[in-house]
Design a protein around this motif. Structure first.
Motif, PDB file in Angstrom:
ATOM      1  N   ASP A 228     141.411 -76.949 -12.130  1.00  0.00           N
ATOM      2  CA  ASP A 228     140.057 -77.519 -12.140  1.00  0.00           C
ATOM      3  C   ASP A 228     139.894 -78.511 -13.296  1.00  0.00           C
ATOM      4  O   ASP A 228     139.278 -79.571 -13.144  1.00  0.00           O
ATOM      5  N   ASN A 229     140.473 -78.154 -14.459  1.00  0.00           N
ATOM      6  CA  ASN A 229     140.392 -79.058 -15.613  1.00  0.00           C
ATOM      7  C   ASN A 229     141.140 -80.363 -15.331  1.00  0.00           C
ATOM      8  O   ASN A 229     140.660 -81.458 -15.682  1.00  0.00           O
ATOM      9  N   ALA A 230     142.315 -80.222 -14.722  1.00  0.00           N
ATOM     10  CA  ALA A 230     143.105 -81.418 -14.436  1.00  0.00           C
ATOM     11  C   ALA A 230     142.367 -82.339 -13.462  1.00  0.00           C
ATOM     12  O   ALA A 230     142.354 -83.571 -13.628  1.00  0.00           O
ATOM     13  N   LEU A 231     141.741 -81.778 -12.438  1.00  0.00           N
ATOM     14  CA  LEU A 231     140.995 -82.592 -11.471  1.00  0.00           C
ATOM     15  C   LEU A 231     139.774 -83.240 -12.118  1.00  0.00           C
ATOM     16  O   LEU A 231     139.439 -84.404 -11.843  1.00  0.00           O
ATOM     17  N   TYR A 232     139.124 -82.532 -13.007  1.00  0.00           N
ATOM     18  CA  TYR A 232     137.946 -83.074 -13.709  1.00  0.00           C
ATOM     19  C   TYR A 232     138.322 -84.300 -14.542  1.00  0.00           C
ATOM     20  O   TYR A 232     137.626 -85.316 -14.509  1.00  0.00           O
ATOM     21  N   TRP A 233     139.444 -84.195 -15.281  1.00  0.00           N
ATOM     22  CA  TRP A 233     139.835 -85.315 -16.138  1.00  0.00           C
ATOM     23  C   TRP A 233     140.360 -86.500 -15.323  1.00  0.00           C
ATOM     24  O   TRP A 233     140.240 -87.651 -15.751  1.00  0.00           O
ATOM     25  N   GLN A 234     140.889 -86.226 -14.155  1.00  0.00           N
ATOM     26  CA  GLN A 234     141.237 -87.348 -13.282  1.00  0.00           C
ATOM     27  C   GLN A 234     139.983 -88.119 -12.865  1.00  0.00           C
ATOM     28  O   GLN A 234     139.994 -89.354 -12.790  1.00  0.00           O
ATOM     29  N   ALA A 235     138.903 -87.372 -12.600  1.00  0.00           N
ATOM     30  CA  ALA A 235     137.643 -88.025 -12.238  1.00  0.00           C
ATOM     31  C   ALA A 235     137.098 -88.847 -13.407  1.00  0.00           C
ATOM     32  O   ALA A 235     136.626 -89.974 -13.232  1.00  0.00           O
ATOM     33  N   ARG A 236     137.208 -88.290 -14.628  1.00  0.00           N
ATOM     34  CA  ARG A 236     136.712 -89.028 -15.797  1.00  0.00           C
ATOM     35  C   ARG A 236     137.518 -90.314 -16.004  1.00  0.00           C
ATOM     36  O   ARG A 236     136.961 -91.380 -16.332  1.00  0.00           O
ATOM     37  N   CYS A 237     138.830 -90.235 -15.807  1.00  0.00           N
ATOM     38  CA  CYS A 237     139.662 -91.434 -15.975  1.00  0.00           C
ATOM     39  C   CYS A 237     139.364 -92.468 -14.889  1.00  0.00           C
ATOM     40  O   CYS A 237     139.367 -93.686 -15.147  1.00  0.00           O
ATOM     41  N   ALA A 238     139.113 -92.009 -13.658  1.00  0.00           N
ATOM     42  CA  ALA A 238     138.779 -92.943 -12.580  1.00  0.00           C
ATOM     43  C   ALA A 238     137.491 -93.694 -12.899  1.00  0.00           C
ATOM     44  O   ALA A 238     137.365 -94.900 -12.649  1.00  0.00           O
ATOM     45  N   GLY A 242     136.900 -97.969 -13.673  1.00  0.00           N
ATOM     46  CA  GLY A 242     136.048 -98.736 -12.771  1.00  0.00           C
ATOM     47  C   GLY A 242     136.119 -98.288 -11.331  1.00  0.00           C
ATOM     48  O   GLY A 242     135.465 -98.879 -10.466  1.00  0.00           O
ATOM     49  N   ASP A 243     136.897 -97.247 -11.030  1.00  0.00           N
ATOM     50  CA  ASP A 243     136.985 -96.714  -9.671  1.00  0.00           C
ATOM     51  C   ASP A 243     135.843 -95.727  -9.471  1.00  0.00           C
ATOM     52  O   ASP A 243     136.028 -94.498  -9.517  1.00  0.00           O
ATOM     53  N   GLN A 244     134.655 -96.260  -9.236  1.00  0.00           N
ATOM     54  CA  GLN A 244     133.472 -95.412  -9.182  1.00  0.00           C
ATOM     55  C   GLN A 244     133.475 -94.494  -7.967  1.00  0.00           C
ATOM     56  O   GLN A 244     133.127 -93.312  -8.068  1.00  0.00           O
ATOM     57  N   LYS A 245     133.891 -95.018  -6.816  1.00  0.00           N
ATOM     58  CA  LYS A 245     133.920 -94.171  -5.619  1.00  0.00           C
ATOM     59  C   LYS A 245     134.941 -93.047  -5.767  1.00  0.00           C
ATOM     60  O   LYS A 245     134.685 -91.912  -5.364  1.00  0.00           O
ATOM     61  N   GLY A 246     136.118 -93.385  -6.319  1.00  0.00           N
ATOM     62  CA  GLY A 246     137.117 -92.341  -6.538  1.00  0.00           C
ATOM     63  C   GLY A 246     136.632 -91.284  -7.501  1.00  0.00           C
ATOM     64  O   GLY A 246     136.896 -90.083  -7.313  1.00  0.00           O
ATOM     65  N   ALA A 247     135.905 -91.706  -8.546  1.00  0.00           N
ATOM     66  CA  ALA A 247     135.390 -90.747  -9.514  1.00  0.00           C
ATOM     67  C   ALA A 247     134.359 -89.824  -8.877  1.00  0.00           C
ATOM     68  O   ALA A 247     134.381 -88.598  -9.082  1.00  0.00           O
ATOM     69  N   VAL A 248     133.435 -90.402  -8.104  1.00  0.00           N
ATOM     70  CA  VAL A 248     132.418 -89.589  -7.433  1.00  0.00           C
ATOM     71  C   VAL A 248     133.070 -88.563  -6.519  1.00  0.00           C
ATOM     72  O   VAL A 248     132.678 -87.385  -6.466  1.00  0.00           O
ATOM     73  N   SER A 249     134.100 -89.008  -5.786  1.00  0.00           N
ATOM     74  CA  SER A 249     134.783 -88.104  -4.851  1.00  0.00           C
ATOM     75  C   SER A 249     135.469 -86.948  -5.590  1.00  0.00           C
ATOM     76  O   SER A 249     135.402 -85.779  -5.155  1.00  0.00           O
ATOM     77  N   LYS A 250     136.111 -87.252  -6.709  1.00  0.00           N
ATOM     78  CA  LYS A 250     136.818 -86.195  -7.446  1.00  0.00           C
ATOM     79  C   LYS A 250     135.845 -85.236  -8.118  1.00  0.00           C
ATOM     80  O   LYS A 250     136.103 -84.024  -8.204  1.00  0.00           O
ATOM     81  N   PHE A 251     134.711 -85.752  -8.638  1.00  0.00           N
ATOM     82  CA  PHE A 251     133.706 -84.841  -9.187  1.00  0.00           C
ATOM     83  C   PHE A 251     133.197 -83.893  -8.099  1.00  0.00           C
ATOM     84  O   PHE A 251     132.966 -82.701  -8.349  1.00  0.00           O
ATOM     85  N   TYR A 252     133.027 -84.427  -6.904  1.00  0.00           N
ATOM     86  CA  TYR A 252     132.584 -83.591  -5.784  1.00  0.00           C
ATOM     87  C   TYR A 252     133.626 -82.515  -5.464  1.00  0.00           C
ATOM     88  O   TYR A 252     133.268 -81.352  -5.190  1.00  0.00           O
ATOM     89  N   ASP A 253     134.907 -82.900  -5.509  1.00  0.00           N
ATOM     90  CA  ASP A 253     135.972 -81.922  -5.233  1.00  0.00           C
ATOM     91  C   ASP A 253     135.977 -80.798  -6.265  1.00  0.00           C
ATOM     92  O   ASP A 253     136.243 -79.629  -5.932  1.00  0.00           O
ATOM     93  N   VAL A 254     135.705 -81.131  -7.515  1.00  0.00           N
ATOM     94  CA  VAL A 254     135.674 -80.082  -8.547  1.00  0.00           C
ATOM     95  C   VAL A 254     134.619 -79.044  -8.211  1.00  0.00           C
ATOM     96  O   VAL A 254     134.858 -77.820  -8.280  1.00  0.00           O
ATOM     97  N   VAL A 255     133.416 -79.522  -7.818  1.00  0.00           N
ATOM     98  CA  VAL A 255     132.317 -78.600  -7.528  1.00  0.00           C
ATOM     99  C   VAL A 255     132.607 -77.790  -6.271  1.00  0.00           C
ATOM    100  O   VAL A 255     132.316 -76.584  -6.207  1.00  0.00           O
ATOM    101  N   GLN A 256     133.185 -78.418  -5.239  1.00  0.00           N
ATOM    102  CA  GLN A 256     133.427 -77.741  -3.977  1.00  0.00           C
ATOM    103  C   GLN A 256     134.598 -76.762  -4.064  1.00  0.00           C
ATOM    104  O   GLN A 256     134.541 -75.664  -3.511  1.00  0.00           O
ATOM    105  N   GLN A 257     135.668 -77.155  -4.749  1.00  0.00           N
ATOM    106  CA  GLN A 257     136.867 -76.324  -4.796  1.00  0.00           C
ATOM    107  C   GLN A 257     136.795 -75.246  -5.874  1.00  0.00           C
ATOM    108  O   GLN A 257     137.398 -74.170  -5.733  1.00  0.00           O
TER     109      GLN A 257
END
Length: 313
Positions: A228-238, A242-257
């Motif tokens: 979960d931590n690794a996925l969260y930091w991937q979202a922060r880096c995205a 400037g990859d805003q859509k990718g960041a939003v998607s990964k933040f959503y995955d953290v909450v769902q998974q």
């Protein structure tokens, strides 16, 4: 009978117009045939100029006679009774003569627009009428159409640059990295070394070296407490890249998974702030409302309440 003399004068000038028309037609035929010598063309040009001057003198003479006739009519009109209508046969005759003079002048200009042997127009320059000359004064720069051509060939202006991403290393970023380093250091898991190496790069804002390690942990270590931590930091880096859509998607995955992870409220908070930077206030409100509802006692929920209160002001 006051208009008789100007009318006769006008009729006497008609042969001149016919001769000019025939001469112009002859000149066009000679030019199109391509068999005339330069001397023939120059002689034809000289004749045209002579006939044009004669035509101009004829027109001027008719104009003077029209003016004289107008003066006679106006002088005679003063001696008539006041109720006499202004429109008389003499006035109509004067109007006809003036229209014919205008037609003569128009026909003379059209005939004069022939080409000389050098390919230039043989039209006589107009006399001095007292109007200001169109010739630019000495030293003035003549107008040119070059700017229009330059504008047509110039490349379109570049689009405005996107807003700069938030700073990679701020106080909030440093605090989160330090907290994760402290927690991960106590965990006896195989992927701990890779995760700590990724956090070391993140402490300096270096996502290029950290993301491959984080991606390996989140995708290859099923059931790992660090996924979960690794996925969260991937979202922060995205988000930083400037990859805003990718960041939003990964933040959503953290909450769902990982809904019970301590990174779930943090992901909702970061997602809400990202929506605000994107100008999407409704989705930002939804993320923060979910954060407050699902994780009311979290630190991020308190921050979300403050932000919503600011938006409502």
């Amino acid at each position: 009978m006051l208009g008789a003399q100007p009318a006769r004068a006008f009729r006497g000038r008609r042969p001149v117009t016919r001769r000019l028309a025939r001469a112009a037609a002859l000149a066009v035929v000679v030019l199109l045939a391509g068999c005339a010598t330069r001397g023939d063309l120059m002689e034809q040009d000289r004749r045209m100029r002579v006939m044009m001057r004669e035509q101009s003198r004829s027109i001027d003479q008719v104009k003077r006679e029209v003016e004289r006739l107008r003066a006679d009519v106006e002088e005679g009109g003063h001696r008539t009774r006041a109720a006499e209508p202004e429109t008389t046969p003499e006035h109509e005759r004067i109007g006809d003569l003036e229209r014919k003079v205008e037609q003569l002048a128009t026909g003379s200009n059209q005939i004069g627009m022939t080409l000389s042997p050098e390919g230039m127009s043989t039209e006589e320059p107009p006399g001095d009428t007292g109007a200001p000359s169109e010739t630019p004064p000495a030293g003035a720069t003549p107008p040119t159409t070059a700017p229009q051509q330059t504008a047509a060939l110039a490349p379109p202006p570049p689009p405005p640059p996107p807003p700069p991403p938030p700073a990679a290393v701020d106080d909030e970023w440093k605090r989160e990295v330090a907290q994760d380093q402290a927690v991960a250091g106590t965990m006896a898991v195989p992927e701990r070394a890779d995760y700590l190496g990724a956090l070391e790069g993140l402490s300096h804002g270096d996502c290029s070296q950290a993301v491959p390690k984080l991606s390996s942990i989140s995708s290859g270590s099923k059931g790992s407490p660090l996924a979960d931590n690794a996925l969260y930091w991937q979202a922060r880096c995205a988000a930083i890249r400037g990859d805003q859509k990718g960041a939003v998607s990964k933040f959503y995955d953290v909450v769902q998974q990982y809904p019970k992870s301590d990174k779930a409220p943090a992901a909702l908070w970061q997602q809400g702030k990202l929506f605000l930077r994107m100008g999407d206030a409704p989705d930002a409100r939804l993320s923060m409302a979910k954060l407050i509802k699902d994780y009311p006692s979290s630190t991020e929920a308190g921050l979300a309440r403050q932000k919503l209160a600011e938006l409502d002001q």
